[in-house]
Design a protein around this motif. Structure first.
Motif, PDB file in Angstrom:
ATOM      1  N   THR A 269       0.831  -1.217   0.000  1.00  0.00           N
ATOM      2  CA  THR A 269       0.000   0.000   0.000  1.00  0.00           C
ATOM      3  C   THR A 269       0.860   1.259   0.000  1.00  0.00           C
ATOM      4  N   ILE A 270       2.006   1.190   0.706  1.00  0.00           N
ATOM      5  CA  ILE A 270       2.891   2.361   0.750  1.00  0.00           C
ATOM      6  C   ILE A 270       3.416   2.675  -0.648  1.00  0.00           C
ATOM      7  N   ALA A 271       3.777   1.624  -1.386  1.00  0.00           N
ATOM      8  CA  ALA A 271       4.272   1.830  -2.759  1.00  0.00           C
ATOM      9  C   ALA A 271       3.181   2.448  -3.630  1.00  0.00           C
ATOM     10  N   VAL A 272       1.932   2.008  -3.453  1.00  0.00           N
ATOM     11  CA  VAL A 272       0.841   2.563  -4.267  1.00  0.00           C
ATOM     12  C   VAL A 272       0.619   4.017  -3.890  1.00  0.00           C
ATOM     13  N   LYS A 273       0.633   4.294  -2.586  1.00  0.00           N
ATOM     14  CA  LYS A 273       0.400   5.681  -2.143  1.00  0.00           C
ATOM     15  C   LYS A 273       1.482   6.603  -2.660  1.00  0.00           C
TER      16      LYS A 273
ATOM     17  N   GLU B  33       1.088   9.867  -5.082  1.00  0.00           N
ATOM     18  CA  GLU B  33       1.607  11.183  -4.689  1.00  0.00           C
ATOM     19  C   GLU B  33       2.424  11.787  -5.826  1.00  0.00           C
ATOM     20  N   ASN B  34       3.256  10.947  -6.432  1.00  0.00           N
ATOM     21  CA  ASN B  34       4.051  11.433  -7.564  1.00  0.00           C
ATOM     22  C   ASN B  34       3.168  11.828  -8.739  1.00  0.00           C
ATOM     23  N   ILE B  35       2.133  11.024  -8.982  1.00  0.00           N
ATOM     24  CA  ILE B  35       1.213  11.319 -10.091  1.00  0.00           C
ATOM     25  C   ILE B  35       0.467  12.627  -9.808  1.00  0.00           C
TER      26      ILE B  35
ATOM     27  N   GLU C 293      -9.323  -1.794 -10.195  1.00  0.00           N
ATOM     28  CA  GLU C 293      -9.559  -1.478  -8.783  1.00  0.00           C
ATOM     29  C   GLU C 293      -8.536  -2.198  -7.922  1.00  0.00           C
ATOM     30  N   HIS C 294      -8.256  -1.576  -6.758  1.00  0.00           N
ATOM     31  CA  HIS C 294      -7.360  -2.174  -5.768  1.00  0.00           C
ATOM     32  C   HIS C 294      -8.213  -2.746  -4.636  1.00  0.00           C
ATOM     33  N   PRO C 295      -7.798  -3.868  -4.031  1.00  0.00           N
ATOM     34  CA  PRO C 295      -8.571  -4.422  -2.914  1.00  0.00           C
ATOM     35  C   PRO C 295      -8.744  -3.418  -1.760  1.00  0.00           C
ATOM     36  N   ASP C 296      -7.792  -2.491  -1.602  1.00  0.00           N
ATOM     37  CA  ASP C 296      -7.938  -1.421  -0.608  1.00  0.00           C
ATOM     38  C   ASP C 296      -8.814  -0.337  -1.240  1.00  0.00           C
ATOM     39  N   SER C 297     -10.061  -0.237  -0.787  1.00  0.00           N
ATOM     40  CA  SER C 297     -11.016   0.641  -1.467  1.00  0.00           C
ATOM     41  C   SER C 297     -10.751   2.123  -1.212  1.00  0.00           C
TER      42      SER C 297
ATOM     43  N   PRO D 254      -7.534   4.902  -5.259  1.00  0.00           N
ATOM     44  CA  PRO D 254      -8.393   5.255  -6.395  1.00  0.00           C
ATOM     45  C   PRO D 254      -8.523   4.127  -7.408  1.00  0.00           C
ATOM     46  N   LYS D 255      -9.693   4.044  -8.008  1.00  0.00           N
ATOM     47  CA  LYS D 255      -9.828   3.211  -9.206  1.00  0.00           C
ATOM     48  C   LYS D 255      -9.009   3.893 -10.303  1.00  0.00           C
ATOM     49  N   VAL D 256      -8.606   3.159 -11.322  1.00  0.00           N
ATOM     50  CA  VAL D 256      -7.883   3.777 -12.434  1.00  0.00           C
ATOM     51  C   VAL D 256      -8.612   3.429 -13.722  1.00  0.00           C
TER      52      VAL D 256
END
Ligand code: NI
Length: 265
Positions: A2-6, A10-12, A84-88, A91-93
């Motif tokens: 999750t940290i990597a996704v967050k 943030e970069n995006i 979608e990510h399992p962590d709701s 964001p969806k993409v």
């Protein structure tokens, strides 16, 4: 994970607000300084193998995203999928791709030249989804594409960056309706996309969406520096299905009109 996704988002986001300063201001207006949950982030690409929809998706799938649904936009010559990510709370993409072979040979030639100039492994690079346009494009080629497809021209100018972020109205503390969000945005001096009405969709299709008209920012074309529409900010309110869960898909008829938020106003 999750940290990597967050950190990816943030970069995006930082790359997006560089050319979309109004999103930062509206974020502040709606969230009063609190974090905002994003309903989705949207990308555009060409259906050429080196950088097609699946290549963008691969960046997300390795972070735990799953493919959910497909969409077709006949008139705009696009197809799309959402992930979608399992962590709701992530964001969806929504990723769409232009069906390049359906355009004139002049447009196809310009698009293939852009993509040919990219390194073969570009889509595997960690910063790909916030790398912008790393190809060279002239303003005259931009205008040639613009005659056939606003989408193609936008993508040629801006490349790989979020086309828009979308506020989840459901997750906002101080708002319960899209009408109130729209009013705050307009009172704040921002222009909404009114194609087909300010609110796209309704409770029946379980999704209501609105969006700003894109900001404008200067692009350094090879032959000229020109200010053109950049990115926009979207707002989405979802309604529950019979099972009580919020509808998580997209409505093609609404997305079709949202695409026009990058038209020159
Ligand atoms: Ni959207």
């Amino acid at each position: 994970m999750t940290i990597a996704v967050k950190s990816l988002f943030e970069n995006i986001w930082n790359n997006y607000v560089e050319v979309t300063p109004s999103a930062q201001k509206i974020h502040q207006l709606l969230g009063s300084g609190d974090d905002i949950i994003n309903d989705h982030v949207a990308y555009r690409t060409f259906n050429i193998e080196k950088i097609n929809l699946d290549k963008l998706a691969a960046q997300l799938i390795k972070l735990g995203y799953q493919e959910c649904n497909q969409y077709q936009f006949e008139a705009k010559k696009l197809d799309a999928k959402h992930f979608e990510h399992p962590d709701s709370t992530l964001p969806k993409v929504f990723i769409s791709q232009l069906q390049v072979e359906k355009f004139s040979s002049a447009a196809q030639r310009i698009i293939h030249q852009l993509v040919d100039s990219l390194p073969d492994d570009i889509s595997e690079r960690d910063d790909f989804l916030y790398s912008g346009a790393t190809w060279q494009i002239s303003h005259s080629d931009y205008l040639t594409l613009l005659e056939e497809s606003e989408y193609a021209a936008w993508l040629a100018a801006w490349g790989y960056r979020a086309n828009h972020f979308t506020v989840s109205i459901n997750a906002l503390k101080n708002y319960t309706s899209i009408e109130d969000v729209n009013q705050t945005v307009k009172t704040g001096g921002f222009k909404l996309n009114s194609t087909g009405g300010e609110i796209k969709g309704d409770k029946i299709v379980k999704l209501e969406q609105s969006s700003t008209m894109a900001d404008k920012a200067v692009v350094n074309f090879t032959d000229n520096n020109v200010e053109i529409p950049s990115c926009f900010y979207e707002f989405a309110q979802r309604y529950p299905l019979a099972n009580g869960e919020l509808y998580s898909g997209f409505v093609a008829a609404s997305a079709d009109k949202i695409f026009e938020s990058t038209n020159a106003a």
